[in-house]
Design a protein around this motif. Structure first.
Motif, PDB file in Angstrom:
ATOM      1  N   GLY A 174     -37.860 -20.509  20.369  1.00 42.90           N
ATOM      2  CA  GLY A 174     -38.031 -19.643  21.531  1.00 42.90           C
ATOM      3  C   GLY A 174     -38.176 -20.387  22.834  1.00 42.90           C
ATOM      4  N   ARG A 175     -37.265 -21.322  23.097  1.00 38.56           N
ATOM      5  CA  ARG A 175     -37.307 -22.087  24.340  1.00 38.56           C
ATOM      6  C   ARG A 175     -36.692 -21.323  25.521  1.00 38.56           C
ATOM      7  NH1 ARG A 175     -40.902 -26.200  23.463  1.00 38.56           N
ATOM      8  NH2 ARG A 175     -40.429 -27.272  21.500  1.00 38.56           N
ATOM      9  N   GLY A 176     -36.027 -20.201  25.222  1.00 44.89           N
ATOM     10  CA  GLY A 176     -35.461 -19.395  26.291  1.00 44.89           C
ATOM     11  C   GLY A 176     -34.015 -19.709  26.634  1.00 44.89           C
ATOM     12  N   ASN A 177     -33.376 -20.585  25.864  1.00 48.57           N
ATOM     13  CA  ASN A 177     -32.006 -20.987  26.182  1.00 48.57           C
ATOM     14  C   ASN A 177     -30.980 -20.569  25.129  1.00 48.57           C
ATOM     15  OD1 ASN A 177     -32.634 -22.462  28.642  1.00 48.57           O
ATOM     16  ND2 ASN A 177     -33.625 -23.973  27.314  1.00 48.57           N
ATOM     17  N   HIS A 178     -31.435 -19.966  24.033  1.00 47.60           N
ATOM     18  CA  HIS A 178     -30.481 -19.727  22.943  1.00 47.60           C
ATOM     19  C   HIS A 178     -29.500 -18.595  23.243  1.00 47.60           C
ATOM     20  CE1 HIS A 178     -33.220 -16.562  21.140  1.00 47.60           C
ATOM     21  NE2 HIS A 178     -32.044 -16.025  20.899  1.00 47.60           N
ATOM     22  N   ALA A 179     -29.844 -17.650  24.116  1.00 47.51           N
ATOM     23  CA  ALA A 179     -28.889 -16.584  24.442  1.00 47.51           C
ATOM     24  C   ALA A 179     -27.666 -17.152  25.162  1.00 47.51           C
ATOM     25  CB  ALA A 179     -29.567 -15.516  25.295  1.00 47.51           C
ATOM     26  N   ARG A 180     -27.893 -18.051  26.107  1.00 46.49           N
ATOM     27  CA  ARG A 180     -26.787 -18.691  26.812  1.00 46.49           C
ATOM     28  C   ARG A 180     -25.981 -19.564  25.864  1.00 46.49           C
ATOM     29  NH1 ARG A 180     -28.564 -22.433  30.202  1.00 46.49           N
ATOM     30  NH2 ARG A 180     -26.476 -22.694  31.056  1.00 46.49           N
ATOM     31  N   PHE A 181     -26.671 -20.237  24.958  1.00 53.51           N
ATOM     32  CA  PHE A 181     -25.979 -21.086  23.987  1.00 53.51           C
ATOM     33  C   PHE A 181     -25.102 -20.235  23.073  1.00 53.51           C
ATOM     34  CE2 PHE A 181     -25.750 -23.090  19.795  1.00 53.51           C
ATOM     35  CZ  PHE A 181     -25.187 -24.306  20.133  1.00 53.51           C
ATOM     36  N   SER A 182     -25.640 -19.109  22.613  1.00 50.39           N
ATOM     37  CA  SER A 182     -24.872 -18.242  21.716  1.00 50.39           C
ATOM     38  C   SER A 182     -23.635 -17.707  22.418  1.00 50.39           C
ATOM     39  CB  SER A 182     -25.756 -17.096  21.220  1.00 50.39           C
ATOM     40  OG  SER A 182     -26.800 -17.596  20.403  1.00 50.39           O
ATOM     41  N   LYS A 183     -23.774 -17.340  23.676  1.00 49.93           N
ATOM     42  CA  LYS A 183     -22.624 -16.854  24.439  1.00 49.93           C
ATOM     43  C   LYS A 183     -21.560 -17.942  24.550  1.00 49.93           C
ATOM     44  CE  LYS A 183     -23.392 -14.219  27.952  1.00 49.93           C
ATOM     45  NZ  LYS A 183     -23.758 -13.693  29.301  1.00 49.93           N
ATOM     46  N   ARG A 184     -22.007 -19.178  24.742  1.00 45.16           N
ATOM     47  CA  ARG A 184     -21.076 -20.299  24.832  1.00 45.16           C
ATOM     48  C   ARG A 184     -20.358 -20.529  23.498  1.00 45.16           C
ATOM     49  NH1 ARG A 184     -17.279 -22.897  27.168  1.00 45.16           N
ATOM     50  NH2 ARG A 184     -17.291 -25.156  26.922  1.00 45.16           N
ATOM     51  N   MET A 185     -21.082 -20.430  22.396  1.00 49.21           N
ATOM     52  CA  MET A 185     -20.479 -20.635  21.079  1.00 49.21           C
ATOM     53  C   MET A 185     -19.477 -19.527  20.757  1.00 49.21           C
ATOM     54  SD  MET A 185     -21.553 -23.488  19.766  1.00 49.21           S
ATOM     55  CE  MET A 185     -21.326 -23.371  17.988  1.00 49.21           C
ATOM     56  N   VAL A 186     -19.784 -18.300  21.126  1.00 47.78           N
ATOM     57  CA  VAL A 186     -18.852 -17.191  20.910  1.00 47.78           C
ATOM     58  C   VAL A 186     -17.567 -17.436  21.695  1.00 47.78           C
ATOM     59  CG1 VAL A 186     -18.466 -14.739  21.355  1.00 47.78           C
ATOM     60  CG2 VAL A 186     -20.616 -15.503  20.324  1.00 47.78           C
ATOM     61  N   ALA A 187     -17.707 -17.953  22.919  1.00 47.98           N
ATOM     62  CA  ALA A 187     -16.533 -18.256  23.738  1.00 47.98           C
ATOM     63  C   ALA A 187     -15.671 -19.341  23.092  1.00 47.98           C
ATOM     64  CB  ALA A 187     -16.966 -18.691  25.135  1.00 47.98           C
ATOM     65  N   LEU A 188     -16.298 -20.193  22.286  1.00 45.08           N
ATOM     66  CA  LEU A 188     -15.568 -21.253  21.598  1.00 45.08           C
ATOM     67  C   LEU A 188     -14.958 -20.781  20.278  1.00 45.08           C
ATOM     68  CD1 LEU A 188     -18.025 -24.246  22.231  1.00 45.08           C
ATOM     69  CD2 LEU A 188     -15.716 -24.009  23.152  1.00 45.08           C
ATOM     70  N   GLY A 189     -15.169 -19.521  19.938  1.00 45.77           N
ATOM     71  CA  GLY A 189     -14.522 -18.966  18.750  1.00 45.77           C
ATOM     72  C   GLY A 189     -15.402 -18.767  17.540  1.00 45.77           C
ATOM     73  N   TYR A 190     -16.726 -18.823  17.708  1.00 44.84           N
ATOM     74  CA  TYR A 190     -17.652 -18.661  16.593  1.00 44.84           C
ATOM     75  C   TYR A 190     -18.223 -17.240  16.586  1.00 44.84           C
ATOM     76  CZ  TYR A 190     -17.620 -23.773  16.505  1.00 44.84           C
ATOM     77  OH  TYR A 190     -17.235 -25.098  16.445  1.00 44.84           O
ATOM     78  N   VAL A 191     -18.471 -16.725  15.396  1.00 42.04           N
ATOM     79  CA  VAL A 191     -19.168 -15.452  15.224  1.00 42.04           C
ATOM     80  C   VAL A 191     -20.655 -15.749  15.100  1.00 42.04           C
ATOM     81  CG1 VAL A 191     -19.462 -13.427  13.758  1.00 42.04           C
ATOM     82  CG2 VAL A 191     -17.178 -14.381  14.125  1.00 42.04           C
ATOM     83  N   HIS A 192     -21.470 -15.045  15.864  1.00 43.30           N
ATOM     84  CA  HIS A 192     -22.894 -15.360  15.959  1.00 43.30           C
ATOM     85  C   HIS A 192     -23.748 -14.285  15.311  1.00 43.30           C
ATOM     86  CE1 HIS A 192     -26.630 -14.683  18.585  1.00 43.30           C
ATOM     87  NE2 HIS A 192     -26.928 -15.643  17.733  1.00 43.30           N
ATOM     88  N   THR A 193     -24.735 -14.711  14.500  1.00 42.16           N
ATOM     89  CA  THR A 193     -25.785 -13.829  13.991  1.00 42.16           C
ATOM     90  C   THR A 193     -27.115 -14.565  14.099  1.00 42.16           C
ATOM     91  OG1 THR A 193     -25.515 -14.620  11.708  1.00 42.16           O
ATOM     92  CG2 THR A 193     -24.261 -12.648  12.363  1.00 42.16           C
ATOM     93  N   GLN A 194     -28.204 -13.834  14.108  1.00 36.30           N
ATOM     94  CA  GLN A 194     -29.517 -14.469  14.145  1.00 36.30           C
ATOM     95  C   GLN A 194     -30.535 -13.586  13.458  1.00 36.30           C
ATOM     96  OE1 GLN A 194     -29.756 -14.461  18.608  1.00 36.30           O
ATOM     97  NE2 GLN A 194     -31.848 -13.750  18.228  1.00 36.30           N
ATOM     98  N   ALA A 195     -31.622 -14.222  12.992  1.00 35.61           N
ATOM     99  CA  ALA A 195     -32.680 -13.489  12.312  1.00 35.61           C
ATOM    100  C   ALA A 195     -33.986 -14.254  12.453  1.00 35.61           C
ATOM    101  CB  ALA A 195     -32.339 -13.282  10.837  1.00 35.61           C
ATOM    102  N   LEU A 196     -35.070 -13.508  12.488  1.00 35.11           N
ATOM    103  CA  LEU A 196     -36.384 -14.142  12.533  1.00 35.11           C
ATOM    104  C   LEU A 196     -36.674 -14.797  11.190  1.00 35.11           C
ATOM    105  CD1 LEU A 196     -38.917 -14.455  14.348  1.00 35.11           C
ATOM    106  CD2 LEU A 196     -39.831 -12.424  13.209  1.00 35.11           C
ATOM    107  N   SER A 197     -37.121 -16.045  11.223  1.00 31.93           N
ATOM    108  CA  SER A 197     -37.333 -16.803   9.989  1.00 31.93           C
ATOM    109  C   SER A 197     -38.592 -16.355   9.257  1.00 31.93           C
ATOM    110  CB  SER A 197     -37.440 -18.295  10.304  1.00 31.93           C
ATOM    111  OG  SER A 197     -37.877 -19.015   9.165  1.00 31.93           O
ATOM    112  N   VAL A 198     -38.464 -16.071   7.975  1.00 32.02           N
ATOM    113  CA  VAL A 198     -39.638 -15.774   7.152  1.00 32.02           C
ATOM    114  C   VAL A 198     -40.423 -17.045   6.873  1.00 32.02           C
ATOM    115  CG1 VAL A 198     -38.583 -13.763   6.080  1.00 32.02           C
ATOM    116  CG2 VAL A 198     -38.281 -16.005   5.021  1.00 32.02           C
TER     117      VAL A 198
END
Length: 223
Positions: A174-198
């Motif tokens: 939760g550093r506050g930067n993963h939303a921008r990172f995920s958007k960047r990865m999607v732009a590079l052609g990756y499908v993104h999912t996320q989940a809270l870790s048990v």
């Protein structure tokens, strides 16, 4: 490195024990030849590589049951390398990287401590163009997005070393930067999912960590 203090600990994964020599605490520092200083690593950030952090443990626990057969795996920013040590113990084709000049030495010592083979290691920065590192089927890392500037550097580094069909697994506390990172990865052609870790909830103290997954497949393949 006799002027720093270390500790020995064991992290249990089911019936698997991973033994680790780490820095005693985050106050340790040793850079007599100024190697870290020349790399831009300050005395305050020097010990960060040598601690077992909660995010690293969450990543390792997530990877404990993952399918590694026939997959070439890269741990980015491995630090003390708990995930790499566990995967190595499981017989994975694992390579580790980190920018810190001592990370490779600790990783080698810990592989020996567990009676396992040496883990291929490369000291590299995300801006470095290390073609010799090669391409990977699975790329993993923990707590890598602690600065906003890391979003672009890390996404480009991962993409340079990802095979056309590749899975990326990152743990973020939760550093506050993963939303921008995920958007960047999607732009590079990756499908993104996320989940809270048990696994984060089970730590003491609990860690609210997200497991971020990015998958890219060849057009002819279904992953």
């Amino acid at each position: 490195m006799t002027s720093i203090r270390v500790r020995y600990q064991t992290v249990e994964f089911g019936d698997v024990d991973i033994h680790i020599r780490s820095l005693r605490d985050s106050q340790q520092f040793y850079d007599a030849e100024g190697i870290a200083e020349k790399l831009g690593i300050s005395s305050a950030s020097w010990p960060i590589f040598g601690i077992v952090w909660g995010s690293g443990e969450v990543l390792a626990r997530y990877l404990y049951d993952i399918d590694i057969a026939g997959r070439r795996v890269l741990e980015v920013g491995c630090g003390i390398g708990l995930a790499s040590l566990l995967l190595n113990h499981r017989g994975a084709d694992i390579t580790a990287t980190d920018y810190h000049p001592e990370a490779g030495n600790f990783l080698a010592e810990n592989a020996r401590l567990n009676g396992d083979r040496d883990i291929p290691f490369l000291r590299t920065g995300w801006a470095d163009d290390d073609g010799a590192l090669g391409l990977f089927d699975l790329i993993v890392g923990s707590d890598l997005l602690y600065e906003a500037e890391h979003v672009d550097l890390l996404s480009k580094f991962i993409d340079r070393h990802a095979r056309p069909r590749c899975e990326v697994i990152l743990v973020d506390p939760g550093r506050g930067n993963h939303a921008r990172f995920s958007k960047r990865m999607v732009a590079l052609g990756y499908v993104h999912t996320q989940a809270l870790s048990v696994h984060g909830a089970a730590l003491n103290p609990p860690l609210r960590a997200q497991v971020l997954r990015y998958i890219r497949s060849s057009p002819q393949e279904v992953y």
